[in-house]
Every structure is written in C-alpha cells, then in structure tokens.
Design a protein around this motif. Structure first.
Motif, PDB file in Angstrom:
ATOM      1  N   TYR A  19       0.171 -11.036   5.588  1.00 43.81           N
ATOM      2  CA  TYR A  19       0.375 -11.769   4.330  1.00 43.81           C
ATOM      3  C   TYR A  19       0.143 -10.758   3.217  1.00 43.81           C
ATOM      4  CZ  TYR A  19       0.005 -15.943   7.237  1.00 43.81           C
ATOM      5  OH  TYR A  19       0.203 -16.891   8.193  1.00 43.81           O
ATOM      6  N   GLU A  20       1.232 -10.348   2.575  1.00 44.69           N
ATOM      7  CA  GLU A  20       1.095  -9.273   1.590  1.00 44.69           C
ATOM      8  C   GLU A  20       0.308  -9.719   0.356  1.00 44.69           C
ATOM      9  OE1 GLU A  20       1.722  -6.249   2.092  1.00 44.69           O
ATOM     10  OE2 GLU A  20       3.168  -6.163   3.750  1.00 44.69           O
TER      11      GLU A  20
ATOM     12  N   VAL B 285      -2.603 -11.176   0.114  1.00 45.80           N
ATOM     13  CA  VAL B 285      -4.059 -11.359   0.174  1.00 45.80           C
ATOM     14  C   VAL B 285      -4.796 -10.498  -0.840  1.00 45.80           C
ATOM     15  CG1 VAL B 285      -4.282 -12.212   2.539  1.00 45.80           C
ATOM     16  CG2 VAL B 285      -4.240  -9.752   2.116  1.00 45.80           C
ATOM     17  N   GLY B 286      -4.161  -9.428  -1.241  1.00 45.10           N
ATOM     18  CA  GLY B 286      -4.704  -8.666  -2.347  1.00 45.10           C
ATOM     19  C   GLY B 286      -6.035  -7.989  -2.084  1.00 45.10           C
ATOM     20  N   TYR B 287      -6.353  -7.710  -0.870  1.00 40.87           N
ATOM     21  CA  TYR B 287      -7.593  -7.003  -0.591  1.00 40.87           C
ATOM     22  C   TYR B 287      -7.284  -5.552  -0.248  1.00 40.87           C
ATOM     23  CZ  TYR B 287     -11.130 -10.636  -0.692  1.00 40.87           C
ATOM     24  OH  TYR B 287     -12.013 -11.569  -1.101  1.00 40.87           O
ATOM     25  N   GLY B 288      -8.025  -4.663  -0.845  1.00 45.12           N
ATOM     26  CA  GLY B 288      -7.809  -3.239  -0.592  1.00 45.12           C
ATOM     27  C   GLY B 288      -8.035  -2.854   0.852  1.00 45.12           C
ATOM     28  N   ILE B 289      -8.717  -3.723   1.570  1.00 43.41           N
ATOM     29  CA  ILE B 289      -9.080  -3.363   2.939  1.00 43.41           C
ATOM     30  C   ILE B 289      -7.847  -3.150   3.821  1.00 43.41           C
ATOM     31  CG2 ILE B 289      -9.335  -5.682   3.963  1.00 43.41           C
ATOM     32  CD1 ILE B 289     -12.252  -3.610   4.404  1.00 43.41           C
ATOM     33  N   ILE B 290      -6.787  -3.897   3.500  1.00 48.22           N
ATOM     34  CA  ILE B 290      -5.552  -3.733   4.273  1.00 48.22           C
ATOM     35  C   ILE B 290      -5.016  -2.310   4.085  1.00 48.22           C
ATOM     36  CG2 ILE B 290      -3.166  -4.563   4.571  1.00 48.22           C
ATOM     37  CD1 ILE B 290      -5.117  -6.650   5.449  1.00 48.22           C
ATOM     38  N   ASP B 291      -5.088  -1.837   2.847  1.00 47.71           N
ATOM     39  CA  ASP B 291      -4.636  -0.464   2.578  1.00 47.71           C
ATOM     40  C   ASP B 291      -5.501   0.543   3.311  1.00 47.71           C
ATOM     41  OD1 ASP B 291      -2.479  -1.041   1.024  1.00 47.71           O
ATOM     42  OD2 ASP B 291      -3.701  -1.221  -0.819  1.00 47.71           O
ATOM     43  N   GLU B 292      -6.797   0.243   3.361  1.00 45.23           N
ATOM     44  CA  GLU B 292      -7.700   1.171   4.046  1.00 45.23           C
ATOM     45  C   GLU B 292      -7.335   1.299   5.526  1.00 45.23           C
ATOM     46  OE1 GLU B 292     -11.915   1.204   3.297  1.00 45.23           O
ATOM     47  OE2 GLU B 292     -11.615   0.036   1.459  1.00 45.23           O
ATOM     48  N   ILE B 293      -6.962   0.164   6.144  1.00 42.30           N
ATOM     49  CA  ILE B 293      -6.537   0.226   7.550  1.00 42.30           C
ATOM     50  C   ILE B 293      -5.308   1.107   7.651  1.00 42.30           C
ATOM     51  CG2 ILE B 293      -5.730  -1.081   9.565  1.00 42.30           C
ATOM     52  CD1 ILE B 293      -7.114  -3.563   8.323  1.00 42.30           C
ATOM     53  N   ARG B 294      -4.364   0.875   6.742  1.00 40.91           N
ATOM     54  CA  ARG B 294      -3.106   1.637   6.793  1.00 40.91           C
ATOM     55  C   ARG B 294      -3.347   3.132   6.627  1.00 40.91           C
ATOM     56  NH1 ARG B 294       0.425  -2.688   3.284  1.00 40.91           N
ATOM     57  NH2 ARG B 294       0.810  -4.088   5.030  1.00 40.91           N
ATOM     58  N   LYS B 295      -4.361   3.466   5.839  1.00 34.55           N
ATOM     59  CA  LYS B 295      -4.597   4.883   5.535  1.00 34.55           C
ATOM     60  C   LYS B 295      -5.367   5.616   6.625  1.00 34.55           C
ATOM     61  CE  LYS B 295      -4.667   4.639   0.549  1.00 34.55           C
ATOM     62  NZ  LYS B 295      -5.724   3.887  -0.145  1.00 34.55           N
TER      63      LYS B 295
ATOM     64  N   GLU C  58      -8.303 -17.155   5.830  1.00 32.26           N
ATOM     65  CA  GLU C  58      -7.498 -17.156   7.067  1.00 32.26           C
ATOM     66  C   GLU C  58      -6.411 -16.088   7.006  1.00 32.26           C
ATOM     67  OE1 GLU C  58      -7.965 -21.817   8.509  1.00 32.26           O
ATOM     68  OE2 GLU C  58      -5.965 -20.977   8.253  1.00 32.26           O
ATOM     69  N   LYS C  59      -5.788 -16.015   5.848  1.00 30.45           N
ATOM     70  CA  LYS C  59      -4.729 -15.013   5.685  1.00 30.45           C
ATOM     71  C   LYS C  59      -5.284 -13.605   5.814  1.00 30.45           C
ATOM     72  CE  LYS C  59      -1.256 -17.214   2.709  1.00 30.45           C
ATOM     73  NZ  LYS C  59      -0.757 -17.267   1.327  1.00 30.45           N
ATOM     74  N   LEU C  60      -6.474 -13.401   5.246  1.00 28.21           N
ATOM     75  CA  LEU C  60      -7.079 -12.073   5.284  1.00 28.21           C
ATOM     76  C   LEU C  60      -7.394 -11.658   6.720  1.00 28.21           C
ATOM     77  CD1 LEU C  60      -8.299  -9.635   3.777  1.00 28.21           C
ATOM     78  CD2 LEU C  60     -10.469 -10.880   3.747  1.00 28.21           C
ATOM     79  N   ILE C  61      -8.067 -12.558   7.445  1.00 23.93           N
ATOM     80  CA  ILE C  61      -8.458 -12.223   8.824  1.00 23.93           C
ATOM     81  C   ILE C  61      -7.209 -11.942   9.653  1.00 23.93           C
ATOM     82  CG2 ILE C  61      -9.517 -13.142  10.945  1.00 23.93           C
ATOM     83  CD1 ILE C  61     -11.424 -14.750   9.130  1.00 23.93           C
ATOM     84  N   THR C  62      -6.205 -12.803   9.485  1.00 20.06           N
ATOM     85  CA  THR C  62      -4.974 -12.670  10.249  1.00 20.06           C
ATOM     86  C   THR C  62      -4.255 -11.362   9.917  1.00 20.06           C
ATOM     87  OG1 THR C  62      -4.830 -15.048  10.136  1.00 20.06           O
ATOM     88  CG2 THR C  62      -2.854 -13.911  10.799  1.00 20.06           C
ATOM     89  N   SER C  63      -4.214 -11.041   8.637  1.00 17.22           N
ATOM     90  CA  SER C  63      -3.543  -9.802   8.228  1.00 17.22           C
ATOM     91  C   SER C  63      -4.288  -8.588   8.766  1.00 17.22           C
ATOM     92  CB  SER C  63      -3.462  -9.705   6.709  1.00 17.22           C
ATOM     93  OG  SER C  63      -2.818 -10.832   6.186  1.00 17.22           O
ATOM     94  N   ILE C  64      -5.612  -8.667   8.727  1.00 14.16           N
ATOM     95  CA  ILE C  64      -6.413  -7.549   9.238  1.00 14.16           C
ATOM     96  C   ILE C  64      -6.080  -7.331  10.718  1.00 14.16           C
ATOM     97  CG2 ILE C  64      -8.759  -6.913   9.939  1.00 14.16           C
ATOM     98  CD1 ILE C  64      -9.727  -8.086   7.242  1.00 14.16           C
ATOM     99  N   GLU C  65      -6.087  -8.421  11.488  1.00 12.98           N
ATOM    100  CA  GLU C  65      -5.811  -8.288  12.922  1.00 12.98           C
ATOM    101  C   GLU C  65      -4.437  -7.677  13.150  1.00 12.98           C
ATOM    102  OE1 GLU C  65      -6.570 -12.049  14.804  1.00 12.98           O
ATOM    103  OE2 GLU C  65      -8.747 -11.802  14.530  1.00 12.98           O
TER     104      GLU C  65
END
Ligand SMILES: *Cc1c(COP(=O)(O)O)cnc(C)c1O
Length: 594
Positions: free
Chosen positions: A346-347, A349-359, A395-402
């Motif tokens: 889910y693009e 969610v706006g949490y930087g953590i998703i970017d951190e995973i990508r990086k 929910e979106k955040l956890i799902t996106s992280i996974e």
C-alpha cells in the motif's frame, strides 16, 4: 531450482530408522505405505473413499514392532550369552482399542505376550481373552476389593501379579493368597522426558524402599508371595545415559531384595520408557531418543548379567514403541487463508520504514530494519485510540512491510553465496525469526484435541507430511488450524533436518519455499520451523496431510472438544498374504467438512 525425491524424503522425515521401513514417495509424488510386498498409495486410498480424513490403521506394523522387540532382545542375549528369561507384556493404557488388543493378543501367542493393566474396565476388557497357556498379567496396584474379586475370577486363565504400593494394598492382599505380589518401587533416578514426574521419591507411583522394609517386617507373607519387582520411570525416555541409571538402580534394588530373602522374586520388570523416534534425527528434541532399540536391549542385557544366579526373568513392558507407528491420521485441507492479511504493498502508508527496507543493501542492514520494525509495530499496536483510520493504517503498514521484506529477501538471497547465507542463518536474529514464521493459515478437517491430544497435553511433536505433490517444492510455510473454536487447536511444529547427500550445487533460494520465501531447510543443520512446508491447493484439488505415528495414547486421550470425537478409520491388514482394506466408522465422516 534444486528439489527432488531425496530432499523431500529428508525434509518430511521419511529417512529415520523406522519410517524408512514402511513409508516412501512414489514417482507421482504421493506418500506410499510399504507393507510386505504391497505398496499402498495413501493419497489414492483417501481420495477414492472421499473422506474428510481418517485414521489409517496398519495392523501389520504392530506385529512388525512386536517381532522386532523380541528378535533384538534375543540377539542381544545370545551375543552376551545371557541365560535370563525374557517375557514381553503390553500395557493396555498405551492403546486399548479392541482392534489393537486383538492384534497383540493373537500375534503374541507364540511369544506368550502378557499384559499390564491398572483399572477395572481394563480388567474387564482383557478378561475376554483366554488362552490354554496362561499369560502374565501385571496389575498396577490394588485399587479396591471389587477389582481384586474381578482378578480372582480370572485367575485360571492368567498368571496374575498384583503390585503393592502401600500398606493398605498389603493389608487387602493378605486375604487373597492365590494372588502373587509385585513390588512397585519408586526409583530415585530421574529422566529428562516430558513424563519425568513418573520417577523420583515424590512420584505418584510405587513405594519407597524404606517404607517397603518396614511393611515387610509386619507382613511376613510378602517373603513368599512376592515374585516381581516393578518400576516405570515414565514414557519416552530420551537418553541412553538416563536409562543406564534407571536400569542400574533397578538391578541393585532387585539384588538387594533377593539378598534379604525374597526368594521367589524372579521377575524384574523395567516398565515402559523405550522411546519411539518421532523425528528422523537423533538429537535435539525430547521426541527423538539418542539410542536405538538395539542399544536399549544391549543395555538391559548387559546390566542384568549378574542376575543369572537368581534365575531372573526380564519383563519388557513397552507400549508406545509397539503401537506408535500403526496409526497415521490423514486430514483434508479445506481452506487457505493469510496468516495476517494478504501481503501487498500500500503505497499510501507514508512510513519511511518501507523505504528503509528497500534501501537495505545486505542482510545486516535488513536485520537492523527488522529490529526497528518490531519496535515500531509494538508501539503502534499498544496505542489505545483504535479509530477505524488508525486500524486500517496499521493493517496496511504491517502488510506492506511483510510484502517488502519478502521481496527484499528474494533480491538479497539471489545474489548471495550459499556459505555466506548459512553463516548468517546459524544464529538467532530477527531475519531468522521472520524466515521460520508461517505466512498462511491452513484449515484442516480435523481436531487437535481429538486426534493428537498430546500436542495439548505435553506439546508432543507429530511429523506432518502432505499426501501429494511431494515432488514439487513446497510453496509456503503454514500453520494448521483445526475445526474447534479454540486457539489451542492449531499445529505448526516442524523440525527441518536435511542431510546433504545430493550432488547438486545449491544456491540460497533453493533453501526457501517457492511462493512466500520462507526457510525450508539448511543442509546438515537442524532448524525448528514454526509452520509446515506445504503447497497451496489449486481450485478443486484435493490436498491431504498426514500426521504420522498417532498410534500410541492418542486414541485413549482423545477429547470431545466441540463434539468432534470419532473419525472414520481405514483398516489395513494382510491376511494369508492378501491385502485387506476396510473402511469403518464411516458415519463419523458427517461430523467433518469435506
Ligand atoms: C505407561 C506405562 C508403561 C508403558 O510405557 P511406554 O513408555 O508407553 O512404553 C509401562 N508400564 C507402566 C507401569 C506404565 O504405567
């Protein structure tokens, strides 16, 4: 992608000493049963009968285990030139289903296989069997006079020995001179089994040696009538070292009792405890002994060598070992759901953590991000104001992280060397934790409480194997949910141990499931997964799972949670060389969704 029959056999534990003798994988990728010259395709067997599941009972396996025990003991006695007697008896409590007792009774005739009972219903059941040659019947304790009267009725057909465990028992038995006496002594040696409370001074059973000494002073009749020393240090004793102490202690108690004048004490009964290998490797779990039947027999034979002068007879009282493999429980998968929510990104969610995973450029960096994620999620879930917006965002955040982590793992692993990967995976880390956590929840038409109750009672391990698609690499790690409305009704234990006998060169991605990228195995390393490696059933596909070795205790302990007691059964036998297969208890099928 490296996958094949050999890896499948290893992963699903079909390679151990026992299973290799009766289970295999067919060229179609089905689990097959090998009995005598017959091969039975278990997937075809269950789908042909269109059942939600069944306990498949393989009666020739009970006979096989009986013969193995006798032969191994006789071989050990020959090797050491031991002149002691050997008498096997079967404890009813391990499984007293009529079909099991019938089998042990009739196959036991040539070995004069006796029995061990502890209750009135067990006495009633066993009194229906009678032989020309009386067999040994060891009775655990007096209980009450009605029980003793029942035994008196049986005395012409059986050689009955009743254990004493207290002064009250001795007082009651005084009036029944026709019954022989067993002395159930508490052992001080302890074990590391889940049933370890069966030994030690504070254990439930038996009498301490000092109390026995005091009693025998008051009741002289015990000198004449005592014929058997009885111990039992608990079921499934995992280590040979523990057994060594137990057997040594028993032999020394026996010697002592003979020295103080119990001249008729000829039977030395070591109880149960012979462990069944519920896993295909020898170390690392209380459910896999570090010894074999041969080593068990050798130990007993060697330790009892000095008892020849007493004309002693060894009594073998194993139950679990005899009946464990004869029942395989198979159950149908009826639904597959995400463990949490279906992974996707889910693009918004706006949490930087998703970017951190990508990086994250390597496993170390990914691990750091995973550690941080754990903190963030804990913090967010503990917040109380759960407005609809917050919940959905979480929910979106956890799902996106996974979703992102799974993609990142695939990316990093595909450019890593195997040895780098293995070096990293050896130690606990958030990444390893992630890799062994299931991604799916699979609903199965069965009841943990009824079919494998010892999962609930002692957290017992049962090997799960799919009945089909074994030549296809598993796609997911899944936790199994049963039909009860109880969160304990789930099963996800899986010991992964794959020895690397195969030639192919592996890359890290070979070690992961093909769809959810979870860990399947690490060559030559034992890993406990928190989910079962499975395939996702395609539309309309019948996909069944087998729970192996549910033949000991599970029948008797089965609970009626949500009224789910009973299951169809498929009996497999060989009579005069002919394979006989019969479905019974089919009416129970209506309790379970197909
Ligand atoms: C339970 C029991 C057994 C059987 O033990 P297993 O470990 O199942 O073989 C034998 N003897 C006694 C007295 C028991 O209570």
């Amino acid at each position: 992608m490296v996958w094949g029959k050999e890896i499948a056999r290893n992963l699903y534990g079909l390679t151990g000493d026992m299973r290799i003798q009766y289970l295999d994988i067919s060229d179609e990728g089905h689990l097959i049963l090998k009995i005598g010259n017959h091969e039975i395709d278990l997937y075809e067997l269950i789908t042909k009968n269109d059942l939600p599941g069944a306990h498949i009972r393989i009666l020739p396996l009970i006979r096989k285990m009986m013969v193995q025990v006798v032969e191994v003991f006789i071989r050990a006695m020959k090797k050491h030139n031991s002149k002691l007697g050997f008498i096997p008896i079967y404890p009813l409590k391990s499984n007293s289903s009529k079909i099991v007792i019938d089998t042990i009774w009739s196959h036991g005739e040539k070995y004069n296989w006796g029995f061990n009972i502890g209750t009135i219903p067990e006495a009633e059941l066993i009194s229906n069997y009678s032989n020309k040659k009386p067999r040994l019947l060891v009775v655990d304790g007096v209980k009450d006079k009605a029980f003793i009267e029942k035994l008196i009725d049986m005395k012409n057909n059986w050689e009955i020995i009743v254990d004493i465990e207290s002064e009250r028992d001795v007082e009651i038995l005084k009036e029944y001179p026709e019954l022989k006496i067993g002395i159930r002594i508490k052992l001080l040696s302890t074990t590391r089994s889940p049933w370890s409370k069966s030994s030690g001074l504070y254990s439930k059973f038996g009498i301490s040696l000092i109390d026995f000494e005091n009693i025998i002073d008051k009741y002289e009749y015990l000198y004449d009538r005592s014929v058997l020393l009885h111990v039992h240090a608990g079921s499934q004793i995992p280590s040979l070292e523990d057994l060594d102490k137990i057997i040594g202690e028993t032999v020394s108690i026996y010697t002592y009792l003979r020295k103080i004048g119990l001249d008729n004490l000829t039977y030395i009964d070591f109880g149960g405890g012979l462990a069944y290998p519920y896993t295909h490797f020898k170390k690392g779990s209380g459910f896999s002994p570090d010894y074999t039947l041969e080593e068990y027999a050798e130990l007993i034979v060697e330790k009892t060598m000095g008892l020849e002068k007493f004309d002693a007879k060894i009594v073998f009282e194993g139950g679990r070992y005899i009946v464990a493999p004869h029942r395989i429980t198979v159950s149908k998968v009826i639904d597959v759901r995400p463990y949490g929510a279906r992974p996707r990104i889910y693009e918004d969610v706006g949490y930087g953590i998703i970017d951190e995973i990508r990086k994250a450029g390597n496993l170390k960096e990914l691990n750091n991000v995973l550690r941080k994620i754990r903190e963030v999620i804990t913090r967010l879930t503990s917040r109380t104001e759960a407005s609809k917006e917050n919940r959905i965002l979480l929910e979106k955040l956890i799902t996106s992280i996974e979703y992102e982590v799974s993609k990142k793992i695939e990316e990093l692993f595909s450019r890593m060397r195997l040895d780098e990967f293995i070096e990293y995976i050896k130690y606990p880390s958030p990444l390893l934790e992630y890799l062994i956590t299931p991604s799916m929840r699979v609903f199965v038409s069965f009841s943990v409480f009824n079919h494998i109750p010892d999962k609930i009672v002692v957290d017992q391990y049962f090997q799960v194997v799919p009945l089909s698609r074994l030549l296809k690499k598993p796609e997911i790690l899944a936790i199994l949910s049963d039909l009860t409305c109880d969160s304990m009704g789930e099963y996800g234990d899986f010991y992964s141990y794959v020895e690397k006998p195969f030639k192919e060169k592996l890359i890290p991605l070979d070690l992961l499931t093909s769809t959810d990228k979870k860990l399947l195995y690490v060559p030559n390393m034992l890993v406990k997964l928190n989910g079962i490696p499975l395939h996702i059933p395609r539309k309309g596909e019948k996909y069944y799972l087998a729970f192996l070795e549910t033949g000991a205790y599970q029948d008797m302990l089965g609970m009626n949670h949500n009224m789910l007691s009973g299951y169809p059964e498929i009996l497999i036998d060989i009579i005069d060389g002919q394979l006989k297969i019969k479905v019974v208890n089919k009416s129970y099928a209506s309790k379970y969704p197909v």
